[in-house]
Design an enzyme around this catalytic site. Structure first.
Site, PDB file in Angstrom:
ATOM      1  N   LYS A 144      -2.419  -2.417  16.378  1.00  0.00           N
ATOM      2  CA  LYS A 144      -2.910  -1.231  15.814  1.00  0.00           C
ATOM      3  C   LYS A 144      -3.681  -0.459  16.666  1.00  0.00           C
ATOM      4  O   LYS A 144      -3.703   0.774  17.031  1.00  0.00           O
ATOM      5  CB  LYS A 144      -3.844  -1.493  14.689  1.00  0.00           C
ATOM      6  CG  LYS A 144      -2.811  -2.449  13.675  1.00  0.00           C
ATOM      7  CD  LYS A 144      -2.116  -1.627  12.815  1.00  0.00           C
ATOM      8  CE  LYS A 144      -0.951  -1.969  11.650  1.00  0.00           C
ATOM      9  NZ  LYS A 144      -0.413  -0.968  11.194  1.00  0.00           N
ATOM     10  N   ILE A 156       0.907  -1.320  -0.236  1.00  0.00           N
ATOM     11  CA  ILE A 156      -0.076  -0.038   0.104  1.00  0.00           C
ATOM     12  C   ILE A 156       0.676   1.213  -0.043  1.00  0.00           C
ATOM     13  O   ILE A 156       0.522   2.412  -0.722  1.00  0.00           O
ATOM     14  CB  ILE A 156      -0.833   0.078   1.294  1.00  0.00           C
ATOM     15  CG1 ILE A 156      -1.840  -1.204   1.294  1.00  0.00           C
ATOM     16  CG2 ILE A 156      -1.951   1.245   0.974  1.00  0.00           C
ATOM     17  CD1 ILE A 156      -2.603  -1.550   2.592  1.00  0.00           C
ATOM     18  N   ASN A 183     -10.160  -4.735   3.478  1.00  0.00           N
ATOM     19  CA  ASN A 183      -9.018  -5.612   2.858  1.00  0.00           C
ATOM     20  C   ASN A 183      -8.386  -4.846   1.603  1.00  0.00           C
ATOM     21  O   ASN A 183      -9.218  -4.801   0.541  1.00  0.00           O
ATOM     22  CB  ASN A 183      -9.545  -7.015   2.596  1.00  0.00           C
ATOM     23  CG  ASN A 183      -9.540  -7.912   3.751  1.00  0.00           C
ATOM     24  OD1 ASN A 183     -10.279  -7.383   4.642  1.00  0.00           O
ATOM     25  ND2 ASN A 183      -9.058  -8.997   3.426  1.00  0.00           N
ATOM     26  N   GLY A 208      -7.663 -16.033  14.736  1.00  0.00           N
ATOM     27  CA  GLY A 208      -7.448 -14.430  14.663  1.00  0.00           C
ATOM     28  C   GLY A 208      -8.589 -14.093  13.871  1.00  0.00           C
ATOM     29  O   GLY A 208      -8.473 -12.868  13.564  1.00  0.00           O
ATOM     30  N   LEU A 264      12.804  -3.124   4.459  1.00  0.00           N
ATOM     31  CA  LEU A 264      12.673  -4.249   3.434  1.00  0.00           C
ATOM     32  C   LEU A 264      12.515  -5.545   4.188  1.00  0.00           C
ATOM     33  O   LEU A 264      12.875  -6.523   3.592  1.00  0.00           O
ATOM     34  CB  LEU A 264      14.041  -4.161   2.583  1.00  0.00           C
ATOM     35  CG  LEU A 264      14.244  -2.944   1.822  1.00  0.00           C
ATOM     36  CD1 LEU A 264      15.410  -3.101   0.842  1.00  0.00           C
ATOM     37  CD2 LEU A 264      12.943  -2.485   0.887  1.00  0.00           C
ATOM     38  N   TYR A 275      -1.811  -8.846  16.254  1.00  0.00           N
ATOM     39  CA  TYR A 275      -1.499  -7.901  15.232  1.00  0.00           C
ATOM     40  C   TYR A 275      -2.684  -6.795  15.492  1.00  0.00           C
ATOM     41  O   TYR A 275      -2.276  -5.531  15.366  1.00  0.00           O
ATOM     42  CB  TYR A 275      -1.812  -8.403  13.774  1.00  0.00           C
ATOM     43  CG  TYR A 275      -2.020  -7.441  12.865  1.00  0.00           C
ATOM     44  CD1 TYR A 275      -1.133  -6.515  12.379  1.00  0.00           C
ATOM     45  CD2 TYR A 275      -3.438  -7.408  12.251  1.00  0.00           C
ATOM     46  CE1 TYR A 275      -1.244  -5.630  11.417  1.00  0.00           C
ATOM     47  CE2 TYR A 275      -3.764  -6.625  11.008  1.00  0.00           C
ATOM     48  CZ  TYR A 275      -2.593  -5.579  10.616  1.00  0.00           C
ATOM     49  OH  TYR A 275      -2.839  -4.599   9.858  1.00  0.00           O
ATOM     50  N   ARG A 319      -8.342 -20.032  10.238  1.00  0.00           N
ATOM     51  CA  ARG A 319      -7.070 -19.594  10.796  1.00  0.00           C
ATOM     52  C   ARG A 319      -7.414 -18.665  12.083  1.00  0.00           C
ATOM     53  O   ARG A 319      -8.332 -17.913  12.060  1.00  0.00           O
ATOM     54  CB  ARG A 319      -6.530 -18.580   9.752  1.00  0.00           C
ATOM     55  CG  ARG A 319      -5.077 -17.942  10.020  1.00  0.00           C
ATOM     56  CD  ARG A 319      -4.685 -16.995   8.863  1.00  0.00           C
ATOM     57  NE  ARG A 319      -5.698 -16.120   8.366  1.00  0.00           N
ATOM     58  CZ  ARG A 319      -5.661 -15.238   7.135  1.00  0.00           C
ATOM     59  NH1 ARG A 319      -4.510 -15.513   6.290  1.00  0.00           N
ATOM     60  NH2 ARG A 319      -6.351 -14.417   6.856  1.00  0.00           N
ATOM     61  N   GLY A 328       9.233  -5.438   2.350  1.00  0.00           N
ATOM     62  CA  GLY A 328       8.995  -4.843   1.180  1.00  0.00           C
ATOM     63  C   GLY A 328       9.956  -5.054   0.033  1.00  0.00           C
ATOM     64  O   GLY A 328      10.897  -5.803   0.357  1.00  0.00           O
ATOM     65  N   HIS A 355      -2.911 -13.104   1.524  1.00  0.00           N
ATOM     66  CA  HIS A 355      -4.093 -12.546   1.011  1.00  0.00           C
ATOM     67  C   HIS A 355      -4.795 -13.340  -0.005  1.00  0.00           C
ATOM     68  O   HIS A 355      -4.315 -13.898  -0.897  1.00  0.00           O
ATOM     69  CB  HIS A 355      -3.908 -11.086   0.790  1.00  0.00           C
ATOM     70  CG  HIS A 355      -3.003 -10.247   1.688  1.00  0.00           C
ATOM     71  ND1 HIS A 355      -2.005 -10.002   2.047  1.00  0.00           N
ATOM     72  CD2 HIS A 355      -3.878  -9.199   2.710  1.00  0.00           C
ATOM     73  CE1 HIS A 355      -1.801  -9.358   3.112  1.00  0.00           C
ATOM     74  NE2 HIS A 355      -2.970  -8.683   3.454  1.00  0.00           N
TER      75      HIS A 355
HETATM   76  N1  LIG Z   1      -2.951  -5.096   3.171  1.00  0.00           N
HETATM   77  C1  LIG Z   1      -4.100  -4.846   3.823  1.00  0.00           C
HETATM   78  O1  LIG Z   1      -5.168  -5.534   3.258  1.00  0.00           O
HETATM   79  C2  LIG Z   1      -4.088  -4.025   5.057  1.00  0.00           C
HETATM   80  C3  LIG Z   1      -5.295  -3.990   5.743  1.00  0.00           C
HETATM   81  C4  LIG Z   1      -5.177  -3.317   7.159  1.00  0.00           C
HETATM   82  C5  LIG Z   1      -4.157  -2.490   7.364  1.00  0.00           C
HETATM   83  N2  LIG Z   1      -2.936  -2.769   6.872  1.00  0.00           N
HETATM   84  C6  LIG Z   1      -1.859  -2.111   7.198  1.00  0.00           C
HETATM   85  O2  LIG Z   1      -1.219  -1.327   6.192  1.00  0.00           O
HETATM   86  C7  LIG Z   1       0.171  -1.230   6.108  1.00  0.00           C
HETATM   87  C8  LIG Z   1       0.812  -1.637   5.117  1.00  0.00           C
HETATM   88  O3  LIG Z   1       0.280  -2.799   4.635  1.00  0.00           O
HETATM   89  P1  LIG Z   1       0.926  -3.670   3.443  1.00  0.00           P
HETATM   90  O4  LIG Z   1      -0.274  -4.563   3.016  1.00  0.00           O
HETATM   91  O5  LIG Z   1       1.226  -2.677   2.316  1.00  0.00           O
HETATM   92  O6  LIG Z   1       2.102  -4.578   3.747  1.00  0.00           O
HETATM   93  P2  LIG Z   1       3.567  -4.501   3.509  1.00  0.00           P
HETATM   94  O7  LIG Z   1       4.152  -5.822   4.216  1.00  0.00           O
HETATM   95  O8  LIG Z   1       3.755  -4.746   2.089  1.00  0.00           O
HETATM   96  O9  LIG Z   1       4.270  -3.387   3.980  1.00  0.00           O
HETATM   97  C9  LIG Z   1       4.954  -3.215   5.176  1.00  0.00           C
HETATM   98  C10 LIG Z   1       6.090  -2.359   4.869  1.00  0.00           C
HETATM   99  O10 LIG Z   1       6.680  -1.841   6.031  1.00  0.00           O
HETATM  100  C11 LIG Z   1       8.082  -2.217   6.172  1.00  0.00           C
HETATM  101  N3  LIG Z   1       8.419  -2.467   7.647  1.00  0.00           N
HETATM  102  C12 LIG Z   1       7.763  -3.539   8.557  1.00  0.00           C
HETATM  103  N4  LIG Z   1       8.418  -3.239   9.703  1.00  0.00           N
HETATM  104  C13 LIG Z   1       9.278  -2.027   9.627  1.00  0.00           C
HETATM  105  C14 LIG Z   1      10.113  -1.439  10.361  1.00  0.00           C
HETATM  106  N5  LIG Z   1      10.391  -1.885  11.836  1.00  0.00           N
HETATM  107  N6  LIG Z   1      11.017  -0.503  10.180  1.00  0.00           N
HETATM  108  C15 LIG Z   1      10.920  -0.116   8.609  1.00  0.00           C
HETATM  109  N7  LIG Z   1      10.104  -0.619   7.985  1.00  0.00           N
HETATM  110  C16 LIG Z   1       9.207  -1.672   8.224  1.00  0.00           C
HETATM  111  C17 LIG Z   1       7.899  -3.432   5.305  1.00  0.00           C
HETATM  112  O11 LIG Z   1       9.447  -3.921   4.880  1.00  0.00           O
HETATM  113  C18 LIG Z   1       7.258  -3.325   4.241  1.00  0.00           C
HETATM  114  O12 LIG Z   1       7.784  -2.493   3.117  1.00  0.00           O
HETATM  115  C19 LIG Z   1       0.515  -2.082   7.235  1.00  0.00           C
HETATM  116  O13 LIG Z   1       0.696  -1.142   8.517  1.00  0.00           O
HETATM  117  C20 LIG Z   1      -0.597  -3.006   7.602  1.00  0.00           C
HETATM  118  O14 LIG Z   1      -0.823  -3.647   8.915  1.00  0.00           O
HETATM  119  C21 LIG Z   1      -2.895  -3.396   5.657  1.00  0.00           C
END
Ligand SMILES: NC(=O)c1ccc[n+]([C@@H]2O[C@H](COP(=O)([O-])OP(=O)(O)OC[C@H]3O[C@@H](n4cnc5c(N)ncnc54)[C@H](O)[C@@H]3O)[C@@H](O)[C@H]2O)c1
Length: 330
Positions: A145, A13, A170, A284, A34, A141, A282, A37, A189
């Site tokens: 949040k 995102i 989602n 949770g 990373l 998790y 699953r 990421g 996902h």
């Molecule tokens: N994907 C979804 O459907 C969804 C839904 C609700 C909330 N979220 C939240 O949105 C955010 C992004 O989700 P996403 O799906 O893009 O996940 P993602 O895992 O693709 O992105 C998270 C990024 O954070 C980086 N990261 C994690 N811990 C770190 C740290 N301590 N320091 C620096 N970088 C760190 C990772 O390397 C990654 O690039 C997250 O906070 C997630 O909890 C996602």
């Protein structure tokens, strides 16, 4: 105007949001360790490999750039993993947010947009969830949040922090221009798992429980296009910059689709057979999470562009068909 610090901007995102902000003429700097990421996702602004829990890295970033605001995506976000390894989740997510907030305070940065989740809500799940719905996280998790939301509310009261918590439902789909998309390793996902199965990269899709209290027994979710989430972040920043109040906003389409309905929609988009297999629930997971985003529409002027699940899946399908990395070996 200064730069926007985007933590976790090399993730799914975050990368879409950075592209969106760059398109609006905003300068960004991504800080990402990373862990989940990808370096090639962080290409619409500056990139620094570092951890949000590392105060020295943050002091370097805030001390050498003019940062106006922070968008905080960085987090570990696998519900199942958080159940088996909760300490890592509290450390990475909560401690990371505390370190970031302390650094913002040291450097006089007072504007933050935070990635929260619909998983902060508790039962009952049968109605459309508004922001006033009972809070009741199930997984570690989701607890992380919720804790961060509480910390932000306290910091807003005490220090005048301007903070918006965006509770995503989602996230799904991919950049319509095909430049970035979803690449979680391991993937948990549903839509990418379904499409990777369609591509023959996986044997079948595991349906995690068909004994939920829903019409077809499988879990229901509200799928929101990642492009619409990116747009909401730009609006959230604008809202805070123009003096708008802190608070929480749901970001969803208000439409629920069951696992079986998503598989059917993906079969129709791809024209391919997608084998499924029943598996246990699953830990949770909630039976149904569908959001009411009227507040984001009214206050932020947010207008999601994608509501049809097939359209959302189509953009993801375009991405996965050309995504060179594929899933990790089975
Ligand atoms: N994907 C979804 O459907 C969804 C839904 C609700 C909330 N979220 C939240 O949105 C955010 C992004 O989700 P996403 O799906 O893009 O996940 P993602 O895992 O693709 O992105 C998270 C990024 O954070 C980086 N990261 C994690 N811990 C770190 C740290 N301590 N320091 C620096 N970088 C760190 C990772 O390397 C990654 O690039 C997250 O906070 C997630 O909890 C996602």
């Amino acid at each position: 105007m200064g730069q926007i610090l985007v933590t976790g901007g090399a993730g799914y995102i975050g990368a879409h949001t950075v592209k969106r902000l760059a398109g609006a003429g905003l300068e960004t700097v991504v800080v990402d360790n990373l862990s989940t990421g990808h370096r090639d996702f962080a290409r619409w602004g500056a990139f620094i490999q570092g951890d949000v829990g590392d105060a020295e890295t943050l002091d370097m970033v805030f001390g050498t750039r003019k940062i106006d605001a922070v968008v905080h995506f960085a987090a570990a976000s696998q519900v199942g993993e958080s159940v088996t390894n909760p300490l890592f989740y509290y450390q990475n997510n909560v401690q990371g947010a505390l370190t970031l907030l302390a650094a913002m305070r040291r450097h006089g940065v007072d504007t933050l947009v935070f990635s929260s989740t619909c998983a902060v809500y508790g039962p009952p799940f049968d109605s459309l969830l508004t922001e006033d719905h009972a809070i009741g996280p199930i997984s570690p998790y989701a607890h992380t949040k919720r804790m961060i939301e509480q910390i932000l509310a306290d910091c807003s009261r005490a220090y005048g922090l301007k903070a918006l918590c965006l509770r995503y439902f989602n996230a799904a789909g991919a950049d319509p221009e095909g430049e970035v998309g979803e690449r979680h390793l391991p993937e948990t996902h549903l839509i990418p798992l379904v499409l990777q199965t369609a591509l023959g990269q996986r044997e079948c899709v595991n349906i995690l429980g068909d004994d939920y209290p829903t019409p077809d027994g499988t879990a229901i979710r509200d799928y929101i296009h990642v492009q619409d989430l990116a747009a909401a972040h730009a609006l959230a920043l604008e809202h805070l910059r123009s003096g708008g109040a802190s608070g929480a906003f749901n970001l969803g389409n208000g439409l629920g689709h069951s696992v079986r309905q998503v598989v059917e929609a993906a079969r129709s988009v791809t024209g391919l057979d997608i084998p499924v297999r029943l598996a246990p629930r699953r830990a949770g997971d909630s039976p149904r999470l569908v959001g009411d985003a009227a507040r984001a529409r009214a206050v932020l002027g947010w207008r999601p562009e994608f509501s049809d699940i097939r359209e959302i899946i189509s953009t993801a399908w375009n991405w996965h068909r050309q995504e060179p990395h594929g899933p990790p070996p089975l």
